[in-house]
Design a protein around this motif. Structure first.
Motif, PDB file in Angstrom:
ATOM      1  N   MET A 131      15.606   2.399   6.459  1.00  0.00           N
ATOM      2  CA  MET A 131      15.879   0.997   6.160  1.00  0.00           C
ATOM      3  C   MET A 131      16.571   0.860   4.813  1.00  0.00           C
ATOM      4  O   MET A 131      17.404  -0.002   4.616  1.00  0.00           O
ATOM      5  N   ARG A 132      16.184   1.717   3.859  1.00  0.00           N
ATOM      6  CA  ARG A 132      16.755   1.580   2.527  1.00  0.00           C
ATOM      7  C   ARG A 132      18.257   1.864   2.555  1.00  0.00           C
ATOM      8  O   ARG A 132      19.051   1.157   1.952  1.00  0.00           O
ATOM      9  N   MET A 140       3.222   3.272   3.192  1.00  0.00           N
ATOM     10  CA  MET A 140       3.447   1.875   3.575  1.00  0.00           C
ATOM     11  C   MET A 140       4.341   1.796   4.807  1.00  0.00           C
ATOM     12  O   MET A 140       5.301   2.535   4.939  1.00  0.00           O
ATOM     13  N   THR A 141       4.084   0.875   5.642  1.00  0.00           N
ATOM     14  CA  THR A 141       4.964   0.688   6.779  1.00  0.00           C
ATOM     15  C   THR A 141       6.058  -0.285   6.384  1.00  0.00           C
ATOM     16  O   THR A 141       5.990  -0.943   5.371  1.00  0.00           O
ATOM     17  N   THR A 142       7.035  -0.340   7.213  1.00  0.00           N
ATOM     18  CA  THR A 142       8.135  -1.256   6.918  1.00  0.00           C
ATOM     19  C   THR A 142       8.102  -2.397   7.914  1.00  0.00           C
ATOM     20  O   THR A 142       9.113  -2.933   8.290  1.00  0.00           O
ATOM     21  N   ASP A 147       9.219   3.990   6.497  1.00  0.00           N
ATOM     22  CA  ASP A 147      10.025   4.353   5.339  1.00  0.00           C
ATOM     23  C   ASP A 147       9.863   5.825   5.017  1.00  0.00           C
ATOM     24  O   ASP A 147       8.835   6.427   5.266  1.00  0.00           O
TER      25      ASP A 147
END
Ligand code: HEM
Lengths: 386, 585
Positions: B68-69, B1-3, B36
């Protein structure tokens, strides 16, 4: 602007108080009308729920496109070209214009999996009488907001200054902001009537607490507040508060609706009963999420600006633009919490309910900053007036 | 998945199943946000697996830190870590509150001390969080900036092969124009709409809304600006506070300050020479109504001079919110109070003390505590030298109601000087000035003093201006008049304009980042052998934009001038919902 000897106009001060009480009465009526709309809108619940179980309710994309084609065919009678766009909730918009050449029509199609989410039918549940109650509720809300606005303006006239010089005035003005936002969205033909019930509830609670706990007579300001930054900084904070409340409502409703939707997806037979029906009548979780995001994202730059304005004021008043005074600290915490939410929305695995929880936390921080800090913590901000 | 901030609905099935072609993937990424780590880990196989070696671990750690997380978690920790500083007294805000806390909480205070809870914002753990956050931020924006520069320098991404798979799509068949004419018209129309346009084979590819990315980068970079400006202010700024009584003067050097807070690069030597005299302090208060006693105005009328020559003065008014700016420093009015003037004579009748003493306000009606210290010169009727101390409660408007005085003691009922009075207790002995321990000017240390008594009762007087009393050991004490004092803060804040500038840039960046929508539109036109042209339009935007469909529709409408729709287009994609045109006459 801040003449120390300007007398208080008590006539306007008492008009303001009367208007506040009137606004509260009308907010109460509006609240009851929304409640009735939700209640009576549930009368057709059994029929709607069984239809939904049989898979008939709601409009599918295929229906929508067929409908769009029909519209386009009708439009074909004139020498025009029509471009039809399918919109949220299944509605369509058709742009037409005359062209010199032979004219046809074009549909703009949104992919099945990217199509706008299907929203619930609304509080009235399609019931005509409930819908009428809802319209009455909207009119009452508008009236209440106008009365509330009048009260705030009368306050300002009576004291010759911005009418948000203490917590009482701040709270009243904040309910006006939230109300105006709601009425404004309705006037812009946005589908936000679902917000009416929680919004009038919040306005009632806010005004109730303001009148009973924070009431301060219309008076001149303490010298610490003699600054044009009062116009800028405090009104910024207040506008943010009103709008963030609306954003918070959207987040709460998103959360419960999302829980409902996933429960329903697991086992539709279990998602019946009055609660499930109320949930069904709300807009889709994705729509509510979008509202929550839009409002909160709209407020974020304004909140940033409010903090900056506060820092400039602090430098003019105390000699430091940032000193970790409790109010500054909580404004910072609130800001970071909302930044967290915006990041969460952009991070895989954090969208949806987790992000909504961050909105709850962030809004709680805002409230604590506006009220908790003024009441419980002694800082340099001499704002409370309580 | 992209962010990249798109919701699941916006992803094409290919993307969801992971089978995307390179050009489609390029077409779909609308943000240069970091991907991610789950995806990266799958791609590189470096997900903490054994055998990746030292460099592998470093890279893995760096990737974790800049994900990002991690940014999200660090942000959350930062807001959490800021909380205790608002609940526990802070040395930076009020050392006296900290001292009071320490004496009151014997078990908690040492623990708090160890944890740095009395100076949260300079504690190692608070610093660690924000430093990590900013390292993460740097690791995030530097590659993003490069990537974005790359995006700007290359053409918008090539058109995907199957436009019909994109979120918004329209097609029609036209006999009016060939593919060249159609594409040329589309190019003109898109340029007019300020899209960046490029040709890619049989299609036009275009993109708009780069300001979103610019804004996002500007915002994050401005955060660095703010941090640097803040650090600069802390290193090169400083301040001091001083109480000045009416008629007295202050000149800007360390010895004159009551309290001077230097910083690493701002010491007593860096003070610019200037001075001012407090000519008069004025205040007014609400005289009636429910908020009686609330101040409505304070101001200090001063005459100030630049340099060291106090004869060339200018007049100025210092008010709250209106500091006086002198030669790079700002003079703020931060507090005020009363200074009763006392005259003391010794047993021989010589005036050995005559002057005002600032009292510390205790409540909003300015009931104040005073300590008048007569250090030297007093000789009692036996010929012994001793020190005299008077501890007093000054009330600008004394309460007269006996019941309230009985419960609250002497207190003031209004902050202005309507009926001033001072209650004094007199002591003699050792004031403790020479003991070396720091002394408050507002408090009398009576440890080594004896209270004057008369018939076994402590000697207490309530004096109005002009009144006095005789000391049992000889001499008199007279309360002659009342003056006012003002507390000034003199501060130098270099770097504040930089903080302002970068915070304004941050707001601008945010506005761009949140309100500009980045979107792409592709137009493909292919003329078949029978002379008809199939026109296809497709659009892609981030989820928060509901407008892309309308935008595409408006474009389709404008294209009708060149390539009118006149026949149902047969789509070759069975998995799409019906899309077509209706024939017309
Ligand atoms: C210093 C603290 C930080 C603050 C206050 C902050 C704040 C924000 C805000 C308010 C946004 C919203 C703008 C938008 O949605 O477009 C945002 C977006 C973003 N931030 Fe940060 N940020 C911080 C640190 C970081 C770090 C460390 C990273 C990298 C790991 C990062 C990466 C991003 C990205 C990629 C976006 C854009 C998301 C998108 O494309 O929607 N930020 N940030």
């Amino acid at each position: 602007m801040f003449l120390a000897d300007a007398a208080i106009d008590t006539r306007f001060a008492s008009i303001s108080n009367d208007l506040i009480y009137s606004a509260m009465a009308v907010f109460l009526l509006a609240f009851l009308a929304y409640a009735c709309e939700w209640t009576f809108g549930g009368r057709s619940r059994i029929a709607r729920q069984s239809a939904a179980l049989a898979g008939k309710a709601g409009s599918s994309v295929a229906d929508t496109v067929a409908e769009a084609e029909r519209t386009a065919a009708d439009a074909g009678k004139a020498p025009t070209v029509a471009v039809t766009v399918t919109r949220a909730g299944g509605g369509t918009t058709t742009l037409t214009r005359t062209v010199a050449a032979k004219a046809g029509s074009v549909d703009v199609v949104t992919r099945g999996d990217a199509a706008p989410p299907v929203d619930g039918v609304g509080a009235s549940g399609g019931d005509e009488r409930a819908d009428r109650l809802g319209r009455i509720a909207v009119s009452l809300t508008t009236l209440a907001v106008l009365l509330d606005l009048g009260a705030v303006i009368a306050r300002g006239i009576s004291a010759h200054r911005p009418p948000w010089g203490n917590l009482y005035e701040f709270t009243c003005a904040m309910t006006v902001v939230a109300g105006l936002l709601f009425v404004g969205l309705l006037a812009a033909r946005k589908n936000v009537r679902w917000m009416g019930l929680p919004l009038t509830f919040g306005a009632l609670v806010g005004l109730g607490i303001a009148v009973t706990e924070f009431y301060t007579a219309s008076e001149q300001l303490v010298p610490a507040l003699h600054s044009y930054w009062l116009w800028i900084h405090v009104s910024g904070a207040m506008i943010c508060g009103g709008a963030l409340y609306a954003g918070g409502i959207a987040a709460v409703l998103f959360f419960v609706k999302d829980v409902h939707e996933s429960r329903k997806a697991q086992d539709p037979a279990k998602a019946v009963g009055w609660w499930a029906d109320v949930m069904d009548r709300l807009p889709a979780a994705a729509t509510l999420d979008k509202w929550s995001y839009r409002i909160n994202a709209f407020v974020f730059p304004l909140w940033t600006f409010t903090i900056i304005a506060g820092a400039i004021w602090a430098e003019a008043a105390w000699g430091h633009y940032w000193e970790w005074d409790p109010t500054e600290t909580w404004a910072f915490i609130t800001w970071v919490a909302y930044a967290c939410y915006l990041h969460a929305r952009a991070t895989a695995g954090w969208k949806g309910r987790k992000a909504a929880v961050l909105v709850f936390i962030a809004f709680a921080c805002y409230l604590f900053n506006a009220y908790g800090v003024s009441i419980f913590i002694n800082g340099k901000h001499s704002y409370a007036g309580v | 998945m992209t962010t990249d901030g798109r919701t699941a609905e916006e992803r094409t099935p290919e993307e969801q199943t992971g089978e995307k072609t390179a050009d489609e993937r390029a077409a779909e990424r609308l943000s240069s946000a970091p991907v991610d780590d789950s995806e990266l880990d799958a791609g590189s196989g470096a997900g903490g697996a054994a055998g990746i070696g030292f460099v592998g671990w470093i890279r893995w750690g760096w990737r974790q830190l800049t994900s990002m997380r991690t940014a999200l978690i660090l942000l959350f920790l930062l807001s959490l870590a800021a909380v205790p500083g608002s609940l526990v007294p802070q040395v930076s805000a009020s050392p006296t509150n900290v001292a009071a806390f320490v004496t009151k909480h014997h078990t908690l205070a040492p623990i708090y001390q160890k944890l740095g809870l009395f100076h949260v914002y300079s504690s190692f753990w608070f610093s660690a969080i924000y430093i990590l956050l900013f390292v993460s931020l740097a690791g995030c924006i530097v590659p993003r900036t490069w990537q974005f520069v790359g995006v700007l320098r290359s053409a918008p991404p090539a058109a995907p092969r199957h436009l019909v798979r994109l979120p918004v799509y329209a097609t029609w068949r036209s006999r009016g124009a060939d593919s060249e004419q159609t594409l040329a018209a589309a190019e003109t129309l898109l340029r007019r709409r300020r899209f960046r346009v490029a040709r890619s084979g049989d299609a036009i590819t275009s993109e708009k809304g780069y300001l979103r990315e610019v804004g996002n980068l500007l915002f994050h970079i401005s955060l660095f600006g703010m941090l640097i400006a803040f650090a600069f202010s802390k290193l090169f700024g400083g301040m001091g506070t001083v109480v000045v009584i009416e008629g007295k003067a202050f000149s800007n050097n360390v010895s004159q300050y009551d309290d001077f807070m230097p910083s690493t690069f701002y010491t007593g030597d860096d003070l610019t020479p200037f001075g001012f005299k407090l000519d008069k302090f004025e205040a007014s208060y609400q005289a009636s109504g429910p908020q009686m006693g609330n101040p409505t105005m304070f101001q200090a009328n001063v005459s100030y001079w630049l340099g060291t020559d106090p004869t060339k003065t200018k007049n100025a008014v210092v008010q709250e919110n209106h500091p006086l700016e002198v030669d790079g420093s700002n003079v703020y009015l931060t507090a005020h109070g009363y200074a009763p003037v006392f005259q003391v004579t010794d047993a021989k009748g010589d005036v050995i003390y005559n002057g005002p003493t600032p009292c510390l306000p205790q409540d909003s009606n300015l009931s104040s505590t005073c300590a008048i210290k007569v250090n030297d010169g007093y000789v009692d009727n036996q010929g012994n030298a001793t020190q005299i101390g008077l501890s007093g409660i000054f009330t600008p408007t004394a309460a007269t109601d006996p019941a309230s005085i009985r419960t609250m003691g002497p207190h003031s009922v209004f902050p202005d000087l309507a009926d001033p009075e001072i209650y004094v207790n007199a002591y003699h002995g050792d004031l403790g000035d020479n003991s070396g321990a720091p002394q408050s000017i507002y408090e009398l240390d009576t440890k080594h003093m004896t209270q004057y008594k008369l018939d076994g009762q402590p000697l207490t007087f309530a004096l109005k201006p002009g009144q006095g009393f005789k000391l049992p050991s000889g001499g008199t004490v007279t309360f002659t008049s009342v003056q006012q004092w003002a507390n000034f803060t003199v501060a130098t804040n270099p770097g504040s304009s930089w903080a302002l500038l970068s915070s304004m840039a941050a707001v601008l960046g945010l506005i761009g980042s949140l309100f500009v929508q980045r979107r792409r539109i592709w137009v493909r036109a292919v003329t078949a052998e029978d002379g008809t042209t199939v026109v296809e339009l497709a659009g892609l935007a981030r989820s928060e934009s509901a407008r892309i469909a309308e935008e595409l529709a408006a474009l389709a409408l404008d294209l009708q001038d060149t390539a009118p729709a006149d026949e149902t287009a047969v789509t070759d994609e069975p998995d799409t919902v019906a899309a077509g045109t209706t024939p017309k006459e």
